[in-house]
Design a protein around this motif. Sequence first.
Motif, mmCIF file in Angstrom:
data_model
loop_
_atom_site.group_PDB
_atom_site.id
_atom_site.type_symbol
_atom_site.label_atom_id
_atom_site.label_comp_id
_atom_site.label_asym_id
_atom_site.label_seq_id
_atom_site.Cartn_x
_atom_site.Cartn_y
_atom_site.Cartn_z
ATOM 1 N N VAL A 116 23.368 17.270 157.382
ATOM 2 C CA VAL A 116 24.041 18.359 156.669
ATOM 3 C C VAL A 116 23.003 19.417 156.301
ATOM 4 O O VAL A 116 21.990 19.102 155.663
ATOM 5 C CB VAL A 116 24.734 17.838 155.399
ATOM 6 C CG1 VAL A 116 25.412 18.989 154.663
ATOM 7 C CG2 VAL A 116 25.746 16.757 155.753
ATOM 8 N N LEU B 293 27.100 11.308 155.362
ATOM 9 C CA LEU B 293 27.251 12.388 156.335
ATOM 10 C C LEU B 293 25.933 12.620 157.060
ATOM 11 O O LEU B 293 24.853 12.411 156.490
ATOM 12 C CB LEU B 293 27.698 13.677 155.642
ATOM 13 C CG LEU B 293 29.026 13.615 154.874
ATOM 14 C CD1 LEU B 293 29.440 15.007 154.437
ATOM 15 C CD2 LEU B 293 30.117 12.976 155.709
ATOM 16 N N PHE C 65 30.867 17.926 160.209
ATOM 17 C CA PHE C 65 29.818 16.926 160.083
ATOM 18 C C PHE C 65 30.284 15.575 160.608
ATOM 19 O O PHE C 65 31.464 15.211 160.495
ATOM 20 C CB PHE C 65 29.381 16.773 158.620
ATOM 21 C CG PHE C 65 29.102 18.090 157.948
ATOM 22 C CD1 PHE C 65 28.050 18.879 158.365
ATOM 23 C CD2 PHE C 65 29.914 18.544 156.925
ATOM 24 C CE1 PHE C 65 27.794 20.104 157.760
ATOM 25 C CE2 PHE C 65 29.674 19.758 156.313
ATOM 26 C CZ PHE C 65 28.613 20.542 156.730
#
Length: 746
Positions: free
Chosen positions: A646, A643, A733
């Motif tokens: 974050v 991801l 995300f």
Amino acid sequence: MAEAKGSGLGMLRNLLGNGKGDAGPRVPETGPMPKGEELNRAISLLRDYEQSGIGWFWASNSEGHLTYISDCVAKSLGRERGELVGQPIQSLFILDRDEDDTVERTLPLMLSARKTFVELAVRAALEGTEVWWSISGRPQFNAQGDFCGYNGNGTDVTATRQSQKDASRLAQYDSLTGLANRHRMGKRLTATLTAYKAAKRACAVMMIDLDRFKQVNDTLGHPAGDELLKQVAQRLQRVVTEKGCEIGRLGGDEFQIMLPDVDDRGRLGEIAKTIITMVSQPYQIEGSRCVIGASIGIAIAPYDGLDSEELIRSADLALYASKGGGRGQFRFYSSDLHSEAERRKRIEDDLRDALSNGELRVAYQPIVDTKTNKVVTLEAFSRWDHPEMGPIPPSVFIPVAEEANLIGALGDWVMKQACMDAATWPGEVRVAVNVSASQFANPGFTSVVAQALAHAELAPERLELELTESIFLGDESSTADMFNSLKLLGVRLALDDFGTGYSSLGYLQHAPFDKIKIDKGFIAGVTQPGNRNNAIIAAIVSLAIALGMETTAEGIEALDELQAMQKLGVSQIQGYIYAPAISCEDVTEAMLSGTWVIEPSGPSKYRQERRTVLRKVGLIHEDHRYEATMRNLSRTGCMVEGLLDVPIGTPFVVDFGEGQLAVAMVRRSAGAMQGLEFEQHLVDDGAGGLCTRHRISPYIMAQAGMPLQALPPGQYPMQLMQQAGAPMSLPKFGSTADMKPKNKVA
């Protein structure tokens, strides 16, 4: 002749259960009898019957209070008959209900319903003494049909009841250990799982198999084996005290434990570790010292099976895996165990041909003098390069070799090869070879060692045999003879894994060891504040010095551990701080000058192990699921990749698969890498890995629309994490998967 109302004969018949309303046949009278003589005859019969001890009588009024009770009943209760008259009839008894009864019967209910009851088993209201009666009673009605009370009789059935209980116990309990037998365990588990399925409750099962028990039977005889099983049963009863649990012996050296309402794998792991530790403590059997072990497989309903057959199959597979992992371990059931069992079977089949095919080799790990960093010994380890599966770790194939009775041939080959390799090394450096209990118990083992030395032309003092306490399991005189013959041969002896929980100072008193190897379990954490391992290691070193023995600390990896061992006076060090196991060619090259000195190299401080992993996991945030790659894992957290950007403090639910969800918080974040901290620490899975304490219940999954079944492999749908009717939001995300270039179509 009509029977006079209220006559003695009529009363006798009523007390015997043949009052008004009973349609039973009457005994034909042969002739008239005067009323007075008839009454006297009835009273005489009544008294003779009561005084014979065969039975007794009772009667009650319409309110259920006693109006008559035989004197023998009052005496057996330690009271006067007058004290009992006027008391409720049920005050004489304690009604007992067997767990196998399908209908619960209560005396007050029968009396209030004014029903006839026959041969109802009741326990006398006595403390400290168990007396059982069989009672019958019939309701009495007057001419107008009004209820007048009960007339009844009873007999003492204590002996019969005890005989029935004994017979029932023989059918349900193991006569040797007193534990539940296979029949009872199966019956109770089936009943429990059926009830718990309706109540949506959990139940764990442990399957226990004793390690090295067969050697006790073979060396000390079956009576000794029976005594050992009794002591094992007693230890299990002391360890496992969970509410509602039941321990059973299924036969041979197999035990089973049922733990209702337990699904916490952390708690189950603690129980399993305690069982393994307790069962592994030494036993005194007929003057001989015995040491065995235990392997445990664990399965939990409804996660690993909904019915008893499925759950036991899962627990058996976990037990098989724990034995295959080296014994003395526990394992939880996992769907991966099916493929693991198939792989292990193939390893066993291929291992039989590995020696003849030249697939095995020997590697050597240096053992270094603590003061000079000079290599003084090289320990031999077998290595297997499978032509298709690649390198197979010894932790995998050595237990297979033991189970398949191949360890003797494998050990003898390593002995010969190690001696041949050592003979080519310059200087006086020694070679250490591990010896299994089965090798040591072989009467011809000394000849095997002598032939290996002679064939390699290696001096006996350069060979060091590493033995574990399991060699003391056999006959003491045979063990002593083997020690004497080996020392006459001139080889050195080392006691391996000293301090693993059941090592005995008695071994050191009689066995001619030259070295004690301190188990690496005492090394880990030795530099941590409050750790007591320092004191234990210091005591072992002092003992070794007093007995003229050397000491070796195994598994040293960090510089602060090395410094601690040096300070404690340990003679030798073995571990990655100096070198891993290397090939014979590398050893020969390193020893060309005749002296091999290694400078220690490693991390400055010991830190809790963080396992390097590479696996796909799911990261769930709000109502979206993202795919990520886990890079490492510890009890407290993990590092994931996948991801983008974050923020620190973002909460996630990590889906490890197979129903394992862990709530986590982002503590570090850089680009596509995030460090997560778990809200609840992971626990030991028994296989050197980690797992969550709890899993998604199949009952919750069924409520979300999935079929009710034991947990299937893989990850689970998002509806488990969503609230019904909640609106969907946009993903928060980005993912690195979205950034991968797509194939262009020309």
